[in-house]
Design an enzyme around this catalytic site. Structure first.
Site, PDB file in Angstrom:
ATOM      1  N   GLU A   1       0.862  -1.236   0.073  1.00 21.19           N
ATOM      2  CA  GLU A   1      -0.020   0.016  -0.037  1.00 21.19           C
ATOM      3  C   GLU A   1       0.916   1.251  -0.177  1.00 21.19           C
ATOM      4  O   GLU A   1       1.915   1.254   0.667  1.00 21.19           O
ATOM      5  CB  GLU A   1      -0.893  -0.035   1.240  1.00 21.19           C
ATOM      6  CG  GLU A   1      -1.869  -1.159   1.315  1.00 21.19           C
ATOM      7  CD  GLU A   1      -2.543  -1.406   2.719  1.00 21.19           C
ATOM      8  OE1 GLU A   1      -3.641  -2.042   2.769  1.00 21.19           O
ATOM      9  OE2 GLU A   1      -1.952  -1.014   3.568  1.00 21.19           O
TER      10      GLU A   1
ATOM     11  N   GLU B   1     -11.338  -4.667  -1.999  1.00 19.42           N
ATOM     12  CA  GLU B   1     -10.842  -5.821  -1.397  1.00 19.42           C
ATOM     13  C   GLU B   1     -11.296  -5.852  -0.141  1.00 19.42           C
ATOM     14  O   GLU B   1     -12.193  -4.944   0.589  1.00 19.42           O
ATOM     15  CB  GLU B   1      -9.323  -5.918  -1.016  1.00 19.42           C
ATOM     16  CG  GLU B   1      -8.449  -6.263  -2.233  1.00 19.42           C
ATOM     17  CD  GLU B   1      -6.832  -6.199  -2.043  1.00 19.42           C
ATOM     18  OE1 GLU B   1      -6.715  -6.076  -0.708  1.00 19.42           O
ATOM     19  OE2 GLU B   1      -6.187  -6.414  -2.838  1.00 19.42           O
TER      20      GLU B   1
END
Length: 571
Positions: A292, A492
């Site tokens: 991320e 997700e």
């Protein structure tokens, strides 16, 4: 526990006929089963059979001719039989098999190999799919799992390509063999692949079964120069990801981290070129811890149990490279004293921002100093992301793959004014400032789609544990920005929940993003594949979710309780 016993795919084309000789799977792969059957262990089996008047076999053109998959649409009925070894009588539900007394259920699915026009679903592979030597574990189980996913209408799999495994021993020496085998297997089963360039560490340490560190030669460089790792105000080093402060400095055997990431992606492109745009359709580029774009303000393993910790996080700006950048920016505006380190008054053992001088509602985060520091801190994050986006755009230019980048779903202080856990992660997002819009605009500039988590989470559940948490509020802000910028989105789940409530929430949030939009595609990555997914009740819920995401008539599933194990295909 589940044992995938038997999957027979018809037609089953020999692998040697599907791929060039240098991309064939290793026929000598050994694999252990995902679970060991015992007298009380449920078993799972599925059979695929068909009869046809004409060939419906998938075929791929040779990579040298830039092949594209073509097929003829067919309607098949798949029967998946889950046998639960049980001593229950037949009136307990289902039917008793006459041959062994097992309680047996059947799932019958009508499906078309042609994917629907709705939102595709991908499934992330297990972290431990590869061993340290770069070979695929549990090979037979992986084959069976892929066939089951394809039969259920799943679009493809998400494959994390770990820097620490591929370039493990020496700089510039890459071992892709295991990943080539996985991609070839996916292609054989008619699945697409999302490849994640994972430049981060996985797990907490050598005792963690999912431990994948950075390459050994990088860790050796970190021992010689500890400032290659992020550091907080207490001097604690974090080795999940290299410090953004040394992005363009030649600290890795004469190469900068950015050059090293670029070389890795370039070698991946050259190695997997026959699959790009055909089987590999998405490249997700890791940009920080857990892949991320963020700072390692909180160890990644703690982010999975944030309802227990609610950590504010620590600013990661105390390595010499980050401090040099901060000091230079402070001198530039004539405020030398602002360049000596991060903010004072951020520590808090109770994890309550109102008990800190910096994060409280009227704290110094909203003063000229606070604004200066937070702008610099978030700008370093944005600059790091832009550098990687620029490299990836150049490397994959002219190749028909979608590029994807991920932001973290940090929501546990979203209901406060300062959003402290977002600030320490690098997202300058407060109740008076939008910290995600600049990131999404940057992704959009370089042709990247956006990926984020939390799609299954609900405020009503989270607020019972933490009153200031708001995963839905965070996600709505992110999705509105994505709509404004016209950027495709991939969702997700944060946890491996397989209940109907979670799947309904995913459908709700996906509709919030895509409702009324025809040209902005949405897809969903289910995290992750494992034995729980193939347990009977979970599998029923998951396949129903895939059908609902498809939003079309190409895939229809129905539940049937039967004694037979049969599959018929009518062309």
């Amino acid at each position: 526990m589940i044992l995938l016993n038997r999957l027979i795919l018809c037609p089953n084309r020999p692998l040697s006929q599907c791929f060039p000789i240098h991309h064939r799977l290793n026929p000598n792969h050994k694999s252990s089963s995902m679970a060991i059957a015992s007298p009380s262990t449920p078993t799972f089996s599925a059979s695929f059979r068909c009869t046809r008047a004409q060939s419906t076999r998938f075929f791929f053109r040779s990579p040298s001719t830039a092949g594209i998959r073509s097929h003829r649409t067919r309607r098949c009925r798949l029967t998946i039989s889950s046998r639960l070894n049980s001593s229950k009588p037949s009136d307990a539900g289902g039917s008793v098999s006459p041959d062994n007394g097992d309680l047996q259920y059947e799932l019958q699915h009508e499906f078309s190999p042609q994917r629907s026009k709705g939102s595709p679903v991908f499934v992330t592979l297990p972290v431990d799919v590869m061993n340290y030597s770069g070979k695929v574990r549990r090979w037979k189980t992986m084959l069976q799992s892929f066939r089951a996913l394809a039969a259920a209408g799943v679009e493809g799999v998400v494959m994390e390509v770990w820097w620490g495994l591929v370039e493990r021993e020496k700089p510039g020496v890459y071992n892709w063999q295991g990943y080539i085998d996985i991609v070839a297997l996916a292609r054989r089963c008619g699945l697409k692949v999302q490849a994640v360039m994972a430049f981060h560490q996985c797990g907490t340490g050598p005792g963690d079964p999912y431990w994948i560190p950075l390459p050994q030669w990088v860790l050796e460089e970190m021992k010689r120069d500890p400032d290659l790792a992020f550091s907080d105000r207490l001097g604690r080093r974090n080795t999940e990801y290299l410090s953004f402060g040394c992005d363009i400095l030649p600290v890795l055997h004469g190469r900068s981290p950015m050059q090293t990431y670029a070389d890795f992606m370039r070698n991946f492109r050259d190695t997997f070129r026959p699959f790009l745009g055909v089987t590999i359709t998405v490249i997700q580029v890791g940009m920080g811890p857990a892949g991320e774009l963020r700072y390692p303000s909180c160890p990644s393993h703690k982010l999975t149990c944030t309802w227990q910790s609610h950590e504010l996080g620590e600013f990661q700006c105390y390595d010499k490279y980050m401090l040099a950048s901060l000091n230079a920016c402070a001198r530039e505006i004539g405020m030398h004293e602002w360049g000596n380190g991060g903010p004072i008054g951020t520590e808090n053992l109770t994890h309550n921002p109102e008990h800190t001088e910096f994060f409280k509602s009227n704290g110094s985060w909203n003063t000229p100093y606070g604004k200066f520091f937070l702008e610099w801190y978030s700008r370093m994050l944005l600059l790091h992301g832009e550098r990687i986006c620029k490299e990836a755009e150049s490397i994959f230019c002219g190749i028909e793959v979608n590029k994807l980048a991920k932001v973290a779903g940090i929501h546990w202080h979203y209901g406060t004014q300062s959003h402290p856990s977002e600030l320490t992660a690098g997202y300058y997002n407060t109740w008076i400032r939008d910290g995600y819009l600049p990131i999404i605009r940057m992704f959009c500039r370089y042709g990247f789609a956006l990926c984020s988590t939390c799609f299954e989470m609900q405020d009503a559940d989270e607020k019972q544990k933490n009153p200031v948490s708001s995963p839905e509020g965070f996600l709505r802000q992110l999705l509105l920005n994505a709509r404004i910028c016209g950027i495709p989105l991939t969702g997700e789940n944060s946890g491996a929940s397989l209940d109907d409530k979670s799947f309904r929430q995913v459908l709700k949030m996906s509709k919030f993003y895509s409702d009324g939009l025809e040209k902005l595609p949405f897809s969903f990555n289910f995290v992750r594949m494992g034995k729980n997914l193939f347990q009977y009740d979970n599998w029923v819920r998951f396949t129903r979710f895939v059908r609902q995401m498809s939003n079309g008539n190409n895939f229809r599933a129905k539940l049937d309780f039967s004694m037979k194990v049969a599959a018929a295909c009518a062309c």
